[in-house]
Design an enzyme around this catalytic site. Structure first.
Site, PDB file in Angstrom:
ATOM      1  CG  ASP A 111      18.177  -9.078   8.766  1.00  0.00           C
ATOM      2  OD1 ASP A 111      17.095  -9.093   8.158  1.00  0.00           O
ATOM      3  OD2 ASP A 111      18.712  -8.028   9.181  1.00  0.00           O
ATOM      4  CE  LYS A 131      14.356  -6.446  12.126  1.00  0.00           C
ATOM      5  NZ  LYS A 131      14.367  -5.718  10.862  1.00  0.00           N
ATOM      6  CB  CYS A 161       3.331  -3.355  -0.073  1.00  0.00           C
ATOM      7  SG  CYS A 161       4.300  -4.431   0.985  1.00  0.00           S
ATOM      8  CG  PHE A 194       2.244 -12.565  -5.604  1.00  0.00           C
ATOM      9  CD1 PHE A 194       2.237 -11.385  -6.346  1.00  0.00           C
ATOM     10  CD2 PHE A 194       2.794 -13.704  -6.171  1.00  0.00           C
ATOM     11  CE1 PHE A 194       2.752 -11.359  -7.630  1.00  0.00           C
ATOM     12  CE2 PHE A 194       3.309 -13.685  -7.460  1.00  0.00           C
ATOM     13  CZ  PHE A 194       3.294 -12.508  -8.190  1.00  0.00           C
ATOM     14  CG  LEU A 195       4.103 -12.572   1.988  1.00  0.00           C
ATOM     15  CD1 LEU A 195       3.888 -11.572   3.094  1.00  0.00           C
ATOM     16  CD2 LEU A 195       5.029 -13.676   2.461  1.00  0.00           C
ATOM     17  CD  GLU A 231       2.989  -5.926   6.597  1.00  0.00           C
ATOM     18  OE1 GLU A 231       2.531  -5.516   7.688  1.00  0.00           O
ATOM     19  OE2 GLU A 231       3.810  -5.295   5.930  1.00  0.00           O
ATOM     20  CE  LYS A 241       7.959  -0.843  -0.902  1.00  0.00           C
ATOM     21  NZ  LYS A 241       8.528  -1.828  -1.795  1.00  0.00           N
TER      22      LYS A 241
HETATM   23  C1  UGA Z   1      -0.139  -6.041  -0.401  1.00  0.00           C
HETATM   24  C2  UGA Z   1      -0.698  -7.027  -1.434  1.00  0.00           C
HETATM   25  O1  UGA Z   1      -2.050  -7.336  -1.115  1.00  0.00           O
HETATM   26  C3  UGA Z   1       0.118  -8.323  -1.436  1.00  0.00           C
HETATM   27  O2  UGA Z   1      -0.365  -9.189  -2.442  1.00  0.00           O
HETATM   28  C4  UGA Z   1       1.580  -7.972  -1.711  1.00  0.00           C
HETATM   29  O3  UGA Z   1       2.400  -9.122  -1.677  1.00  0.00           O
HETATM   30  C5  UGA Z   1       2.062  -7.007  -0.642  1.00  0.00           C
HETATM   31  O4  UGA Z   1       1.244  -5.810  -0.670  1.00  0.00           O
HETATM   32  C6  UGA Z   1       3.485  -6.670  -0.950  1.00  0.00           C
HETATM   33  O5  UGA Z   1       3.732  -5.999  -1.960  1.00  0.00           O
HETATM   34  O6  UGA Z   1       4.382  -7.135  -0.246  1.00  0.00           O
HETATM   35  P1  UGA Z   1      -0.352  -5.780   2.253  1.00  0.00           P
HETATM   36  O7  UGA Z   1       0.281  -4.451   2.048  1.00  0.00           O
HETATM   37  O8  UGA Z   1       0.170  -6.682   3.306  1.00  0.00           O
HETATM   38  O9  UGA Z   1      -0.296  -6.628   0.878  1.00  0.00           O
HETATM   39  O10 UGA Z   1      -1.879  -5.556   2.612  1.00  0.00           O
HETATM   40  P2  UGA Z   1      -3.300  -5.532   1.895  1.00  0.00           P
HETATM   41  O11 UGA Z   1      -4.152  -6.516   2.566  1.00  0.00           O
HETATM   42  O12 UGA Z   1      -3.216  -5.597   0.413  1.00  0.00           O
HETATM   43  O13 UGA Z   1      -3.820  -4.082   2.316  1.00  0.00           O
HETATM   44  C7  UGA Z   1      -3.144  -2.911   1.906  1.00  0.00           C
HETATM   45  C8  UGA Z   1      -3.893  -1.678   2.344  1.00  0.00           C
HETATM   46  O14 UGA Z   1      -5.107  -1.559   1.601  1.00  0.00           O
HETATM   47  C9  UGA Z   1      -4.308  -1.660   3.813  1.00  0.00           C
HETATM   48  O15 UGA Z   1      -4.093  -0.363   4.341  1.00  0.00           O
HETATM   49  C10 UGA Z   1      -5.792  -1.988   3.770  1.00  0.00           C
HETATM   50  O16 UGA Z   1      -6.483  -1.444   4.856  1.00  0.00           O
HETATM   51  C11 UGA Z   1      -6.189  -1.337   2.472  1.00  0.00           C
HETATM   52  N1  UGA Z   1      -7.405  -1.919   1.864  1.00  0.00           N
HETATM   53  C12 UGA Z   1      -7.411  -3.224   1.462  1.00  0.00           C
HETATM   54  C13 UGA Z   1      -8.519  -1.139   1.690  1.00  0.00           C
HETATM   55  O17 UGA Z   1      -8.532   0.074   2.034  1.00  0.00           O
HETATM   56  N2  UGA Z   1      -9.636  -1.678   1.125  1.00  0.00           N
HETATM   57  C14 UGA Z   1      -9.683  -2.980   0.729  1.00  0.00           C
HETATM   58  O18 UGA Z   1     -10.737  -3.405   0.222  1.00  0.00           O
HETATM   59  C15 UGA Z   1      -8.537  -3.771   0.898  1.00  0.00           C
END
Ligand code: UGA
Length: 413
Positions: free
Chosen positions: A12, A17, A244, A129-130, A132, A247
């Site tokens: 990095d 970090k 994610c 696809f992970l 957070e 954007k």
């Molecule tokens: C998301 C995708 O789920 C991952 O598969 C992907 O790898 C990641 O982006 C990425 O591009 O790196 P993440 O942003 O960590 O993951 O979180 P999510 O669990 O998907 O939640 C995203 C947002 O949607 C959060 O603000 C959550 O509160 C909201 N959300 C999620 C809802 O409002 N309703 C739901 O039913 C689910």
């Protein structure tokens, strides 16, 4: 990777970090990560460096830098991707594989493949696809692995090498899908676009439910039992945020436009607009619940992170609702089990003594601490006004009402 037995060097540009990681300290909160990091560093299989020369001789180079939204528009900013390739170029050996994990506009991988061609290394695309909060689980037990490569002997060798790297996950049952470079890039963009669309769909239904006197949470449950639809990502409320989905859908639409196919994903603009309207709606609900004026009123905001199990406040709808209420003159106190330091770094005026004397309580991140452990009776003893706005539709409305609270959900009766 180190926990699977690989010999790993993490690189990095941020020396701070690198120093923290070398000392075994994770730079952010992620359940299960601290333990793995410590074990990796202790075993000697995991090292960190700021100098890309430390990557020399590696068989596989994972490229996992960020691709934020450009300052000037919706497209992805690829500066970090290109800078990482610049740093790697002198250290790539023939036969090595560069595996791109960053979320990029389709077509980037082909361009990067040309950039590294002269070194004799091969580019493959292996999107990440992970989620957070679930990053360790999703990495070790992925739903699927996707590897894109060119249809050449070198491409096939790169796929074989990655198959060996991921042997543990494949043995545990993860499907391993091989595609061309462009398809692998698209899988990632399409997956996030689909998830965002699903969330905005249920939030659009919340708008209708509200006008019709229906309950979107019951609707979601009933829809979710249809196995073709499924219950996940039908969580209604203040919508999606984070580093994610917001954007990524914008970058996806911008790239489609460049390809002359903007109309194919025109609906993503609608998905974005529905999502942003949820934040307006939450603020309006609070204002209305307080009789039309929040100036000088004390509001407890429970949650700052964009989702539970994370300390991330990037594009957090929770934090935006808090900041906008403060902009209307309310005395806002934000609390969060993990993200308060990050929230304070962005908005130093927000404190953390939450419920006491609050005129209204607003739940904006569905942490278990609020969903399960916050008892309406106990909370009622701390506040001045028993008004609760459930921005995540995560509380037991009946229990709160029974304890004398006025409960407002989003798209609920
Ligand atoms: C998301 C995708 O789920 C991952 O598969 C992907 O790898 C990641 O982006 C990425 O591009 O790196 P993440 O942003 O960590 O993951 O979180 P999510 O669990 O998907 O939640 C995203 C947002 O949607 C959060 O603000 C959550 O509160 C909201 N959300 C999620 C809802 O409002 N309703 C739901 O039913 C689910």
């Amino acid at each position: 990777m180190a926990s699977l037995g690989h010999d790993v060097v993490g690189i990095d540009v941020d020396e701070g970090k690198v120093a923290d990681l070398t000392a075994g300290a994770a730079p952010f909160f992620e359940p299960g990560l601290a333990e793995l990091l410590e074990e990796g560093v202790r075993s000697g299989r995991l090292r960190f460096a700021a100098d890309p020369a430390a990557a020399a001789g590696a068989e596989v180079h994972f490229l996992a830098v960020g691709t934020p939204q450009s300052a000037s528009g919706p497209a992805a900013d690829l500066r970090f991707v290109d800078a990482a390739i610049d740093g790697l170029l002198p250290h790539l050996r023939p036969g090595a594989v560069v595996a791109g994990k960053s979320t990029v506009p389709v077509g980037t991988a082909a361009r990067l493949a040309r950039r590294i061609a002269q070194t004799g290394a091969t580019l493959a695309w292996n999107p990440e696809f992970l989620r957070e909060g679930w990053a360790v689980h999703d990495t070790l037990r992925p739903d699927r692995l996707v590897v894109g490569a060119e249809d050449t002997p070198q491409g096939a060798a790169a796929v074989d090498l990655l198959r060996r790297v991921y042997a543990a996950a494949i043995d545990a049952g993860a499907p391993f899908l091989v595609t061309d470079l462009a398809t692998a890039e698209l899988v990632k963009g399409a997956a996030n676009a689909f998830l965002a669309t699903k969330i905005s769909f249920i939030n659009a239904m919340a708008e209708i439910a509200e006008a019709a006197g229906a309950d979107v949470t019951l609707l979601a449950e009933a829809l979710g039992h249809d196995s073709r639809i499924g219950r996940r990502y039908l969580g209604s409320g203040i919508g999606f945020g984070g580093g994610c989905l917001p954007k990524d859908i914008r970058a996806f639409a911008a790239r489609a436009q460049e390809l002359g196919r903007g109309e194919a994903v025109g609906f993503l603009h609608e998905v974005d607009a529905i999502n942003l309207r949820r934040r307006d709606r939450a603020v309006r609900l609070v204002v209305d619940a307080l009789g039309g004026l929040v100036f000088g009123r004390r509001i407890a905001v429970l949650g700052a992170a964009f989702k539970p199990f994370s300390d991330d406040v990037r594009d957090s709808p929770a934090l935006e609702v808090a900041v906008r209420l403060r902009g209307l003159g309310a005395d806002v106190v934000v609390t969060d089990p993990a993200a308060i330091e990050n929230a304070r770094a962005r908005h130093p005026q927000l404190g953390d003594e939450a419920l006491r004397d609050a005129d209204a309580v607003v739940v904006v991140t569905e942490w278990d601490e609020y969903r399960r452990e916050l008892h309406p009776q106990h909370a009622g003893g701390l506040v001045r006004g028993r008004i609760v706005i459930d921005g995540r539709n995560c509380l037991d409305a009946d229990a709160w009402r029974a304890a004398g609270w006025t409960y407002h959900g989003m798209g609920r009766r």
